[in-house]
Design a protein around this motif. Structure first.
Motif, mmCIF file in Angstrom:
data_model
loop_
_atom_site.group_PDB
_atom_site.id
_atom_site.type_symbol
_atom_site.label_atom_id
_atom_site.label_comp_id
_atom_site.label_asym_id
_atom_site.label_seq_id
_atom_site.Cartn_x
_atom_site.Cartn_y
_atom_site.Cartn_z
ATOM 1 N N THR A 233 5.886 59.369 -52.586
ATOM 2 C CA THR A 233 6.411 60.953 -52.972
ATOM 3 C C THR A 233 7.370 61.601 -51.934
ATOM 4 N N ASP A 234 8.478 61.882 -52.283
ATOM 5 C CA ASP A 234 9.116 62.609 -51.552
ATOM 6 C C ASP A 234 9.633 63.736 -52.195
ATOM 7 N N GLU A 235 8.989 65.011 -51.783
ATOM 8 C CA GLU A 235 9.316 66.412 -52.263
ATOM 9 C C GLU A 235 10.765 66.833 -52.301
ATOM 10 N N ARG A 236 11.411 66.307 -51.316
ATOM 11 C CA ARG A 236 13.086 66.766 -51.294
ATOM 12 C C ARG A 236 13.724 66.099 -52.380
ATOM 13 N N LEU A 237 13.080 65.106 -53.010
ATOM 14 C CA LEU A 237 13.998 64.466 -54.140
ATOM 15 C C LEU A 237 13.648 65.122 -55.614
ATOM 16 N N ARG A 238 12.946 66.277 -55.543
ATOM 17 C CA ARG A 238 12.611 66.581 -56.768
ATOM 18 C C ARG A 238 13.809 67.190 -57.675
ATOM 19 N N TYR A 239 13.747 67.112 -59.045
ATOM 20 C CA TYR A 239 14.867 67.876 -59.738
ATOM 21 C C TYR A 239 14.292 68.262 -60.929
ATOM 22 N N ASN A 240 15.082 69.067 -61.701
ATOM 23 C CA ASN A 240 14.532 69.897 -63.142
ATOM 24 C C ASN A 240 15.709 69.516 -63.978
ATOM 25 N N THR A 241 15.671 68.460 -64.904
ATOM 26 C CA THR A 241 16.717 68.304 -65.860
ATOM 27 C C THR A 241 15.973 67.701 -67.141
ATOM 28 N N THR A 242 16.281 68.697 -68.178
ATOM 29 C CA THR A 242 15.683 68.419 -69.342
ATOM 30 C C THR A 242 16.145 67.324 -70.153
ATOM 31 N N GLY A 243 15.072 66.590 -70.778
ATOM 32 C CA GLY A 243 15.470 65.116 -71.320
ATOM 33 C C GLY A 243 15.629 64.153 -70.554
ATOM 34 N N LEU A 244 15.143 64.133 -69.092
ATOM 35 C CA LEU A 244 15.225 63.096 -68.153
ATOM 36 C C LEU A 244 14.164 62.983 -67.548
ATOM 37 N N ASN A 245 13.184 61.965 -67.800
ATOM 38 C CA ASN A 245 12.198 61.679 -67.219
ATOM 39 C C ASN A 245 11.999 60.705 -66.145
ATOM 40 N N GLU A 246 13.166 60.177 -65.842
ATOM 41 C CA GLU A 246 13.234 59.094 -64.934
ATOM 42 C C GLU A 246 14.550 58.787 -64.473
ATOM 43 N N LEU A 247 14.972 58.765 -63.270
ATOM 44 C CA LEU A 247 16.394 58.748 -62.787
ATOM 45 C C LEU A 247 16.601 57.113 -62.307
ATOM 46 N N ALA A 248 17.245 56.303 -62.859
ATOM 47 C CA ALA A 248 17.676 55.025 -62.355
ATOM 48 C C ALA A 248 18.811 55.201 -61.418
ATOM 49 N N LEU A 249 18.635 54.464 -60.131
ATOM 50 C CA LEU A 249 19.575 54.541 -59.110
ATOM 51 C C LEU A 249 20.285 53.141 -58.806
ATOM 52 N N ASN A 250 21.333 52.923 -58.177
ATOM 53 C CA ASN A 250 21.741 51.640 -57.519
ATOM 54 C C ASN A 250 21.004 51.371 -56.252
ATOM 55 N N TRP A 251 20.779 50.020 -55.948
ATOM 56 C CA TRP A 251 20.130 49.768 -54.764
ATOM 57 C C TRP A 251 20.854 50.352 -53.420
ATOM 58 N N ALA A 252 22.197 50.601 -53.592
ATOM 59 C CA ALA A 252 22.665 51.174 -52.409
ATOM 60 C C ALA A 252 22.261 52.564 -52.213
ATOM 61 N N PHE A 253 21.727 53.254 -53.091
ATOM 62 C CA PHE A 253 21.509 54.572 -52.857
ATOM 63 C C PHE A 253 20.133 54.623 -52.022
ATOM 64 N N LEU A 254 19.387 53.231 -51.668
ATOM 65 C CA LEU A 254 18.291 53.251 -50.818
ATOM 66 C C LEU A 254 18.823 53.657 -49.283
ATOM 67 N N ALA A 255 19.881 53.342 -48.904
ATOM 68 C CA ALA A 255 20.465 53.783 -47.615
ATOM 69 C C ALA A 255 20.387 55.085 -47.162
ATOM 70 N N LYS A 256 20.465 56.221 -48.406
ATOM 71 C CA LYS A 256 20.422 57.361 -48.226
ATOM 72 C C LYS A 256 19.293 58.192 -48.214
ATOM 73 N N ILE A 257 18.301 57.639 -48.447
ATOM 74 C CA ILE A 257 17.044 58.108 -48.594
ATOM 75 C C ILE A 257 15.987 57.559 -47.584
ATOM 76 N N TRP A 258 14.799 58.212 -47.434
ATOM 77 C CA TRP A 258 13.545 57.790 -46.557
ATOM 78 C C TRP A 258 12.997 56.643 -47.480
ATOM 79 N N LYS A 259 12.496 55.446 -46.593
ATOM 80 C CA LYS A 259 11.828 54.449 -47.439
ATOM 81 C C LYS A 259 10.844 53.807 -46.183
ATOM 82 N N PRO A 260 9.515 53.540 -46.500
ATOM 83 C CA PRO A 260 8.643 53.003 -45.750
ATOM 84 C C PRO A 260 9.362 51.613 -45.117
ATOM 85 N N ASP A 261 8.803 51.452 -43.624
ATOM 86 C CA ASP A 261 9.247 50.176 -43.318
ATOM 87 C C ASP A 261 8.234 49.069 -43.121
#
Length: 480
Positions: free
Chosen positions: A22-50
């Motif tokens: 859980t990364d609270e910085r990635l919260r969003y509020n969009t009605t009708g969208l339960n999950e946001l699917a992103l491209n694998w290239a988006f991983l370079a822009k967010i924090w992820k565990p090593d």
């Protein structure tokens, strides 16, 4: 899942590795969208565990046709990260019960750079799911469990060992023994059974069973060596496995059957030679008696007084009784001296001659110097004809033939020398223990003793092998 390699002590795993945080910085509020699917290239822009595998040997991410991974983000900032990996992990194995063993292989997961104060790993409610179609060639996945650990890991910092959070999953593998039972255990057992056939090849006076029993014993021993010790299916470890113990057990059983045949054959030849020696001794004694009778008759006919004849006869009788054993000892010493003289005349010291031949074989013959014949003609040109190649081939063949002939003669002389030494040793035993041998059962009824040995072997060998089999299987299946 698999394969599991006991030679390299590793196992492989093809899986979908999923992580959630859980990364609270990635919260969003969009009605009708339960999950946001992103491209694998988006991983370079967010924090992820090593995350990495602590006991991993060689792991890689599948990249055909694109990198096999995806990212999903929920409105609460929960990130789901999945990727397809092939993992080769180390698995220390104890192969003393191979191929009746079972192994426990673990897969340990942790953070490469973060400590327990930064990242805390936990399993989900369903930590592992395995498809029903997953199977292995030699192993069966009997069970698995998982655990979470917090403590000192193998990673170090400048201050010392690091306090990390790790998760671990343990796989319990049971080896399937069908291949080894069909390919190794059953053939080895049948070869041992074949070696017992020689006990039913009954001893005869002509010795017609000797070639058959010799061939059968040698064939079974070589078959055990080829199938057991030359197999490629055994792990290369520095200690004995259960399979090695079984191979040695079968080898001892087959070799014991061969030794049993050698022992009864030795008994037969020993008694035959003893009887021949007895006949020779009887002939010598009869010849001596005949000579003494001839001498007594000659002296009785000679013109000598009766008193003198009686005195001479008495002296002769005393000499006969006192010096009979001395005469035998002197004759044997003379025979030994004659044999030694013959040995010296024939070849001298055989070992010295063998060393000479080995030195001759090591020294390669030196090629002769090239010789040429100059032929002059009427013209001003001179032709030089070389005769080196033809003569070299002929001389090399002659030298090789001479060396082979010398080796054969020395080998023949060594064999004859060995036979004479054996004859001497037999005669020495016969002279020393002749009175005891005559009263033995093997002398009185040699074939009966040999038949009794074979009859006992038909019973004892299968019972002993069956007893050892019971100890072997009960020990490795239930005790160890």
């Amino acid at each position: 899942m698999g394969p599991v390699d006991e030679n390299k002590e590793i196992f492989s795993l093809d899986c979908y590795f999923r992580q959630t945080w859980t990364d609270e910085r990635l919260r969003y509020n969009t009605t009708g969208l339960n999950e946001l699917a992103l491209n694998w290239a988006f991983l370079a822009k967010i924090w992820k565990p090593d995350t990495f595998f602590l006991n991993g040997k060689q792991s890689f991410l599948h990249k055909i046709t694109v990198p096999n991974r995806f990212v999903r983000i929920s409105p609460s900032g929960k990130v789901s990260y999945s990727q397809r990996l092939t993992i080769w992990a180390a698995c220390p194995m104890n192969l003393r019960k191979f191929p009746l063993d079972s192994q426990i292989c673990k897969l340990e997961i942790g953070s490469f750079g973060y400590t327990v104060e930064d990242v805390l790993y936990k399993w989900q409610k369903k930590a592992l799911s395995i498809d029903d179609g997953v199977s292995l060639a030699q192993f069966h996945l009997a069970d698995w469990n998982y655990q979470e650990k917090i403590g000192y890991s193998g990673l170090r910092t400048r201050e010392g060992l690091r306090n990390d959070s790790t998760v671990q999953i343990d796989f319990f593998f049971e080896r399937q023994t069908g291949f080894f039972l069909l390919q190794i255990y059953t053939p080895l057992t049948l070869i041992v059974f074949c070696s017992w056939v020689s006990f039913w090849l009954v001893k005869t006076e002509k010795g017609g069973e000797v070639p058959a029993r010799t061939a059968l014993g040698a064939t079974t021993v070589l078959s055990i060596v080829n199938l057991g010790f030359g197999g490629k299916s055994k792990p290369k470890v520095g200690y004995s496995t259960a399979m090695d113990i079984y191979i040695i057990l079968c080898f001892v059983a087959v070799f014991a059957a061969l030794v049993e045949f050698a022992s009864i054959n030795f008994i037969d030849t020993f008694i035959k030679r003893f009887r021949e020696w007895e006949k020779e001794e009887k002939k010598k004694e009869e010849e001596k008696k005949n000579q003494l009778k001839k001498e007594s008759i000659r002296r009785s006919k000679s013109p000598i007084k009766d008193g003198e004849i009686k005195k001479e006869m008495k002296l002769e009788d005393n000499d006969k009784t006192k010096n009979l054993e001395d005469m035998k000892i002197k004759e044997t010493e003379k025979e030994e001296e004659k044999i030694e003289e013959m040995e010296l005349k024939e070849g001298g010291n055989v070992e010295h001659n063998i060393d000479q031949v080995s030195n001759m074989l090591r020294e390669s013959p030196k090629p002769p110097h090239a010789k040429s014949e100059c032929v002059s003609t009427i013209s001003t040109q001179d032709a030089c004809v070389s005769t080196e190649d033809g003569f070299e081939d002929i001389e090399d063949e002659e030298e090789e033939n001479e060396v082979e002939a010398k080796c054969r003669t020395l080998l023949d002389s060594f064999v004859s020398w060995f036979d004479r030494k054996m004859e001497k040793s037999f005669k020495f035993i016969f002279r020393k223990y002749s009175k005891k041998i005559v009263h033995m059962e093997i002398y009185k009824d040699t074939l009966g003793v040999i038949y009794s040995i074979d009859s006992w072997a038909r019973i004892l060998f299968p019972l002993a092998f069956l007893f050892l089999q019971a100890i072997y299987w009960s020990s490795y299946l239930y005790i160890f």
